[in-house]
Design an enzyme around this catalytic site. Structure first.
Site, PDB file in Angstrom:
ATOM      1  N   GLY A  55      -5.062  -0.311  -4.947  1.00  0.00           N
ATOM      2  CA  GLY A  55      -4.285  -0.880  -5.364  1.00  0.00           C
ATOM      3  C   GLY A  55      -4.638  -2.156  -4.357  1.00  0.00           C
ATOM      4  N   SER A  56      -6.119  -2.507  -3.616  1.00  0.00           N
ATOM      5  CA  SER A  56      -5.958  -3.381  -2.278  1.00  0.00           C
ATOM      6  C   SER A  56      -6.148  -5.228  -2.511  1.00  0.00           C
ATOM      7  CB  SER A  56      -7.149  -3.133  -1.919  1.00  0.00           C
ATOM      8  OG  SER A  56      -8.626  -3.609  -2.665  1.00  0.00           O
TER       9      SER A  56
END
Length: 248
Positions: free
Chosen positions: A58-59
């Protein structure tokens, strides 16, 4: 011996001709043929131009979430510009492809934060793709000069992204070689979020942004081709239904 007086009653012939007029049948065939050409050409063009990736973390939230499927246009590293979301592979970062956003290129100076914003070459950059209300970085970092031929990359989720800021002590100050880039992300296709928004904040630096690839045109070709095939294939049954109704 008398001749048989039995006569065979005339039977109504079965009309085996295709439903609809000759012109209609011709147009129907052309629609199917054109539709197949567009449909297959769209898929073929997409396979040549784009490469699919599944983003594992989820960066890049909220632009790209963990598990999203993206299409990255196959481009040369020299074509990459500020604001692009790219796929690259650098053994110092990971043994798998990584997706991050380019915020500075060779020769730029980048730092954070000034009034909560990233600065590139001394100019504050508006980044509307960041989570709402979040500053450009949770921890400030000093000015970094990006070496020529390299890129400085950050995740859009700055709090949990292992990006250039996690590699500032490396010899290249956290930057990645342009040659490590294998693609520029154009769109999120699963879920169907479509084209990424253009990073207009980088226009403050006086440079052009990358133009979107042919994703939208390819989608139109595939959808248009499918519609033509369906309409062409449906002509015969519809014409037969209409003709039968009139004959009653």
């Amino acid at each position: 011996m008398g001749e048989s007086a039995t006569r065979t009653a005339p039977q109504r012939g079965t009309d085996n001709r295709p439903a609809g007029g000759r012109a209609g049948q011709t147009l129907s065939g052309l629609a199917v043929a054109l539709g197949l050409v567009l449909f297959l050409a769209g898929f073929g063009w997409g396979a040549v131009v784009y490469r699919p990736y599944t983003v594992p973390t989820g960066s890049m939230t909220p632009t790209i979430n963990a598990g999203d499927r993206v299409l990255a246009q196959r481009v040369d590293g020299d074509e990459i510009r500020r604001g692009d979301v790219v796929v690259f592979k650098d053994p110092n970062w990971a043994n798998a492809p990584v997706v991050k956003r380019v915020v500075a290129v060779g020769g730029d100076t980048v730092a954070c934060c000034t009034k909560g914003k990233l600065t590139v070459n001394g100019k504050q950059i508006d980044e509307p793709y960041l989570p709402e209300g979040e500053p450009a970085e949770s921890i400030a970092f000093p000015t970094v000069t990006v070496p020529e031929g390299r890129l400085f990359l950050l995740g859009d989720e700055r709090h949990g992204s292992l990006d250039s800021t996690a590699h500032l002590q490396d010899a290249a100050s956290g930057s990645v070689a342009r040659s490590a880039v294998s693609g520029r992300v154009d769109a999120v296709v699963w879920p169907m979020n479509g084209l990424l928004e253009r990073p207009t904040g980088f226009e403050a630096l006086g440079s052009e942004l990358s133009e979107p690839g042919p994703y939208r045109l390819i989608v139109y070709m595939i959808i248009g081709g499918a519609v033509l095939v369906l309409l062409g294939a449906a002509y015969g049954p519809i014409a037969k239904l209409v003709g039968g109704g009139r004959g009653r």
